[in-house]
Design a protein around this motif. Structure first.
Motif, PDB file in Angstrom:
ATOM      1  N   LEU A   1      20.980   0.564 -50.446  1.00  0.00           N
ATOM      2  CA  LEU A   1      20.631   1.953 -50.755  1.00  0.00           C
ATOM      3  C   LEU A   1      20.233   2.698 -49.474  1.00  0.00           C
ATOM      4  CD1 LEU A   1      20.043   4.271 -52.697  1.00  0.00           C
ATOM      5  CD2 LEU A   1      17.853   3.254 -53.185  1.00  0.00           C
ATOM      6  N   LEU A   2      19.516   2.001 -48.590  1.00  0.00           N
ATOM      7  CA  LEU A   2      19.147   2.604 -47.302  1.00  0.00           C
ATOM      8  C   LEU A   2      20.402   2.887 -46.473  1.00  0.00           C
ATOM      9  CD1 LEU A   2      16.186   3.055 -46.167  1.00  0.00           C
ATOM     10  CD2 LEU A   2      16.254   1.578 -48.130  1.00  0.00           C
ATOM     11  N   LEU A   3      21.345   1.936 -46.509  1.00  0.00           N
ATOM     12  CA  LEU A   3      22.593   2.132 -45.755  1.00  0.00           C
ATOM     13  C   LEU A   3      23.396   3.296 -46.329  1.00  0.00           C
ATOM     14  CD1 LEU A   3      23.673  -1.565 -45.116  1.00  0.00           C
ATOM     15  CD2 LEU A   3      23.092   0.125 -43.374  1.00  0.00           C
ATOM     16  N   TRP A   4      23.386   3.428 -47.658  1.00  0.00           N
ATOM     17  CA  TRP A   4      24.058   4.578 -48.304  1.00  0.00           C
ATOM     18  C   TRP A   4      23.486   5.878 -47.740  1.00  0.00           C
ATOM     19  CZ3 TRP A   4      21.696   8.319 -51.525  1.00  0.00           C
ATOM     20  CH2 TRP A   4      22.568   9.230 -52.117  1.00  0.00           C
ATOM     21  N   ASN A   5      22.162   5.925 -47.664  1.00  0.00           N
ATOM     22  CA  ASN A   5      21.473   7.116 -47.195  1.00  0.00           C
ATOM     23  C   ASN A   5      21.799   7.408 -45.721  1.00  0.00           C
ATOM     24  OD1 ASN A   5      17.973   7.981 -46.736  1.00  0.00           O
ATOM     25  ND2 ASN A   5      19.671   9.298 -47.258  1.00  0.00           N
ATOM     26  N   TYR A   6      21.774   6.385 -44.883  1.00  0.00           N
ATOM     27  CA  TYR A   6      22.027   6.596 -43.451  1.00  0.00           C
ATOM     28  C   TYR A   6      23.505   6.858 -43.150  1.00  0.00           C
ATOM     29  CZ  TYR A   6      17.279   5.594 -41.920  1.00  0.00           C
ATOM     30  OH  TYR A   6      15.927   5.674 -41.690  1.00  0.00           O
ATOM     31  N   TRP A   7      24.395   6.331 -43.993  1.00  0.00           N
ATOM     32  CA  TRP A   7      25.832   6.536 -43.747  1.00  0.00           C
ATOM     33  C   TRP A   7      26.354   7.781 -44.467  1.00  0.00           C
ATOM     34  CZ3 TRP A   7      27.710   4.213 -39.725  1.00  0.00           C
ATOM     35  CH2 TRP A   7      29.084   4.287 -39.465  1.00  0.00           C
ATOM     36  N   ASP A   8      25.495   8.474 -45.181  1.00  0.00           N
ATOM     37  CA  ASP A   8      25.870   9.697 -45.882  1.00  0.00           C
ATOM     38  C   ASP A   8      25.696  10.867 -44.908  1.00  0.00           C
ATOM     39  OD1 ASP A   8      26.309  11.769 -47.612  1.00  0.00           O
ATOM     40  OD2 ASP A   8      24.458  11.505 -48.753  1.00  0.00           O
ATOM     41  N   HIS A   9      26.682  11.055 -44.027  1.00  0.00           N
ATOM     42  CA  HIS A   9      26.566  12.072 -42.973  1.00  0.00           C
ATOM     43  C   HIS A   9      26.605  13.483 -43.548  1.00  0.00           C
ATOM     44  CE1 HIS A   9      27.387   8.599 -40.526  1.00  0.00           C
ATOM     45  NE2 HIS A   9      28.481   8.386 -41.231  1.00  0.00           N
ATOM     46  N   GLU A  10      27.070  13.580 -44.786  1.00  0.00           N
ATOM     47  CA  GLU A  10      27.220  14.878 -45.452  1.00  0.00           C
ATOM     48  C   GLU A  10      25.869  15.443 -45.909  1.00  0.00           C
ATOM     49  OE1 GLU A  10      29.679  14.026 -48.775  1.00  0.00           O
ATOM     50  OE2 GLU A  10      30.001  16.108 -49.343  1.00  0.00           O
ATOM     51  N   HIS A  11      24.923  14.562 -46.217  1.00  0.00           N
ATOM     52  CA  HIS A  11      23.676  15.055 -46.803  1.00  0.00           C
ATOM     53  C   HIS A  11      22.758  15.734 -45.783  1.00  0.00           C
ATOM     54  CE1 HIS A  11      21.376  11.622 -45.143  1.00  0.00           C
ATOM     55  NE2 HIS A  11      20.281  12.218 -45.570  1.00  0.00           N
TER      56      HIS A  11
ATOM     57  N   TYR B   1      22.256  -2.691 -56.868  1.00  0.00           N
ATOM     58  CA  TYR B   1      22.816  -1.541 -56.161  1.00  0.00           C
ATOM     59  C   TYR B   1      24.048  -1.954 -55.362  1.00  0.00           C
ATOM     60  CZ  TYR B   1      23.252   2.899 -53.941  1.00  0.00           C
ATOM     61  OH  TYR B   1      23.750   4.112 -53.544  1.00  0.00           O
ATOM     62  N   ASN B   2      25.098  -1.171 -55.493  1.00  0.00           N
ATOM     63  CA  ASN B   2      26.351  -1.505 -54.833  1.00  0.00           C
ATOM     64  C   ASN B   2      26.762  -0.383 -53.880  1.00  0.00           C
ATOM     65  OD1 ASN B   2      28.448  -3.149 -54.261  1.00  0.00           O
ATOM     66  ND2 ASN B   2      29.629  -2.689 -56.095  1.00  0.00           N
ATOM     67  N   LEU B   3      27.477  -0.735 -52.846  1.00  0.00           N
ATOM     68  CA  LEU B   3      27.869   0.278 -51.856  1.00  0.00           C
ATOM     69  C   LEU B   3      29.256  -0.005 -51.308  1.00  0.00           C
ATOM     70  CD1 LEU B   3      27.083   2.635 -49.866  1.00  0.00           C
ATOM     71  CD2 LEU B   3      26.218   0.858 -48.350  1.00  0.00           C
ATOM     72  N   THR B   4      30.097   1.028 -51.309  1.00  0.00           N
ATOM     73  CA  THR B   4      31.410   0.931 -50.668  1.00  0.00           C
ATOM     74  C   THR B   4      31.497   2.071 -49.655  1.00  0.00           C
ATOM     75  OG1 THR B   4      32.309   0.127 -52.765  1.00  0.00           O
ATOM     76  CG2 THR B   4      33.909   0.805 -51.093  1.00  0.00           C
ATOM     77  N   LEU B   5      31.829   1.729 -48.429  1.00  0.00           N
ATOM     78  CA  LEU B   5      31.931   2.743 -47.367  1.00  0.00           C
ATOM     79  C   LEU B   5      33.389   2.943 -46.977  1.00  0.00           C
ATOM     80  CD1 LEU B   5      28.942   1.657 -45.085  1.00  0.00           C
ATOM     81  CD2 LEU B   5      29.000   3.533 -46.714  1.00  0.00           C
ATOM     82  N   PRO B   6      33.764   4.119 -46.492  1.00  0.00           N
ATOM     83  CA  PRO B   6      32.924   5.300 -46.345  1.00  0.00           C
ATOM     84  C   PRO B   6      32.681   5.993 -47.673  1.00  0.00           C
ATOM     85  CG  PRO B   6      35.157   5.816 -45.654  1.00  0.00           C
ATOM     86  CD  PRO B   6      35.139   4.362 -46.004  1.00  0.00           C
ATOM     87  N   ILE B   7      31.678   6.842 -47.727  1.00  0.00           N
ATOM     88  CA  ILE B   7      31.345   7.570 -48.949  1.00  0.00           C
ATOM     89  C   ILE B   7      32.361   8.710 -49.134  1.00  0.00           C
ATOM     90  CG2 ILE B   7      29.568   9.010 -50.022  1.00  0.00           C
ATOM     91  CD1 ILE B   7      27.546   7.335 -48.229  1.00  0.00           C
ATOM     92  N   PRO B   8      32.997   8.808 -50.313  1.00  0.00           N
ATOM     93  CA  PRO B   8      34.001   9.869 -50.509  1.00  0.00           C
ATOM     94  C   PRO B   8      33.388  11.267 -50.341  1.00  0.00           C
ATOM     95  CG  PRO B   8      33.956   8.332 -52.370  1.00  0.00           C
ATOM     96  CD  PRO B   8      32.792   7.992 -51.518  1.00  0.00           C
ATOM     97  N   LYS B   9      34.168  12.171 -49.780  1.00  0.00           N
ATOM     98  CA  LYS B   9      33.672  13.533 -49.482  1.00  0.00           C
ATOM     99  C   LYS B   9      34.449  14.586 -50.281  1.00  0.00           C
ATOM    100  CE  LYS B   9      31.352  12.009 -45.728  1.00  0.00           C
ATOM    101  NZ  LYS B   9      31.500  10.581 -45.934  1.00  0.00           N
ATOM    102  N   ILE B  10      33.723  15.584 -50.788  1.00  0.00           N
ATOM    103  CA  ILE B  10      34.411  16.685 -51.480  1.00  0.00           C
ATOM    104  C   ILE B  10      33.862  18.068 -51.114  1.00  0.00           C
ATOM    105  CG2 ILE B  10      35.179  15.383 -53.522  1.00  0.00           C
ATOM    106  CD1 ILE B  10      32.768  16.615 -55.027  1.00  0.00           C
ATOM    107  N   THR B  11      32.769  18.109 -50.337  1.00  0.00           N
ATOM    108  CA  THR B  11      32.125  19.426 -50.152  1.00  0.00           C
ATOM    109  C   THR B  11      32.462  20.101 -48.818  1.00  0.00           C
ATOM    110  OG1 THR B  11      30.093  18.475 -49.220  1.00  0.00           O
ATOM    111  CG2 THR B  11      30.170  18.735 -51.600  1.00  0.00           C
ATOM    112  N   HIS B  12      33.438  19.545 -48.080  1.00  0.00           N
ATOM    113  CA  HIS B  12      33.782  20.161 -46.800  1.00  0.00           C
ATOM    114  C   HIS B  12      34.564  21.456 -46.995  1.00  0.00           C
ATOM    115  CE1 HIS B  12      36.646  17.044 -47.997  1.00  0.00           C
ATOM    116  NE2 HIS B  12      37.585  17.829 -47.519  1.00  0.00           N
TER     117      HIS B  12
END
Lengths: 105, 221
Positions: free
Chosen positions: B20-30, B183-194
């Motif tokens: 979950l921490l990695l999700w947060n740090y790898w979420d460059h969009e947030h 908790y599961n995580l797949t990287l990269p996180i999909p983006k839609i708000t660009h």
């Protein structure tokens, strides 16, 4: 469906909106065009809070902007204006004297 | 000129799992959402499950202007992320290493090490650098904590990215008791708000610059 109290009119006094978790539903209560409304406060994108910011106007539409990734939702319909496939659930809301009730499953 | 680094280290522990921490740090969009007070734009030039090459426009503590940085993030392994920041035509270089340590009961400790390259005669700035970086760490940490807490809460309720929660979407569905969901995580996180454009880069802009910050909601009744 059952009816649950979610707050009172005084909760709306400061900002015209508030959100609260009730029975695992995070619900956003607000007033729009003098009508009381209730929609899901959980952004279907990644789960962020829709009602963290106050309602703002973008492209002549009143919208909520999710705090986490800026997805915007029409305050009138609950439809996402950023990504058309996403939509927020609307809840039936009722005012009894000063108490606000919502209907949840 | 001899290389010299100003250094700082900050750490904190959480009750959240490492993924979950990695999700947060790898979420460059947030960063233009959750951290809207400090960032106004992010441009992701390239990203995959291990690296992210981006540009960010950030307002750092005590600086009255937005600083454009070029950032190269590398997920070295599942317990470490290195980020190389360049600014002012690459004259300024800062490296940050984030270490993630598993704790008991699915908790995690995060330690961030900061290194700013400067000419040796700037060594007297060491204590100011340490102070700024520690302040920065706490500020960002405090903004991220409710995000992590909420993300874990909705995850446990059965949240599916880009869909939401089934018993909320379907009015007549009663919530089933879910088995403990890891908790599961797949990287990269999909983006839609660009921003929509013809370039391969993904540009994310801050939508809110001023807010009353109504928070994550009222306490339960």
């Amino acid at each position: 469906m059952f009816k649950r109290k979610i707050g009172t009119l005084s909760d709306l006094e400061n900002n015209n909106q508030f959100s609260r978790w009730i029975e695992n539903h995070d619900i956003l209560i607000y007033r729009l065009n003098n009508r009381l409304r209730a929609i899901s406060n959980i952004c279907p994108h990644f789960g962020g809070p829709i009602g963290y910011h106050e309602i703002k106007e973008f492209d002549k539409k009143k919208v909520f902007t999710c705090l986490w990734h800026n997805l915007q939702f029409c305050a009138d319909t609950g439809e996402c204006v950023t990504h058309k496939k996403l939509k927020l659930r609307k809840y039936k809301v009722e005012l009894v004297r000063n108490d606000i009730f919502v209907y949840i499953n | 000129m001899q290389e010299f680094y100003l250094k700082s280290a900050s750490s904190a522990t959480t009750k959240f799992p490492k993924k979950l921490l990695l999700w947060n740090y790898w979420d460059h969009e947030h960063i233009v959402g959750t951290h809207f007070a400090h960032y106004k734009k992010v441009n992701i030039i390239y990203e995959d499950s291990k690296v992210c090459f981006s540009e960010r426009w950030a307002k750092l503590p005590y600086l009255p202007f937005y600083l454009k940085t070029t950032d190269f993030a590398v997920l070295t392994n599942d317990s470490q992320m290195d980020v190389h920041h360049y600014a002012f035509l690459n004259l300024l270089y800062c490296k940050q290493t984030f270490k993630f340590e598993d704790l008991e009961n699915d908790g995690c400790k995060v330690t961030r090490y900061d290194y700013l390259q400067v000419p040796r005669f700037f060594s007297f700035l060491q204590k100011y650098f340490d102070k700024i970086m520690k302040k920065w760490f706490i500020k960002v940490w405090e903004e991220d904590m409710p995000m992590r807490e909420r993300r874990l809460k909705v995850w446990k309720l059965g949240f599916v990215d880009f869909k939401g929660i089934d018993f909320i979407n379907k009015h007549n569905l009663k919530r089933k008791k879910l088995p403990t969901r890891k908790y599961n995580l797949t990287l990269p996180i999909p983006k839609i708000t660009h921003e929509k454009n013809n370039r391969r880069e993904k540009v994310f802009l801050r939508k809110v610059s001023k807010s009353k910050n109504l928070g994550y909601g009222l306490p339960d009744l």
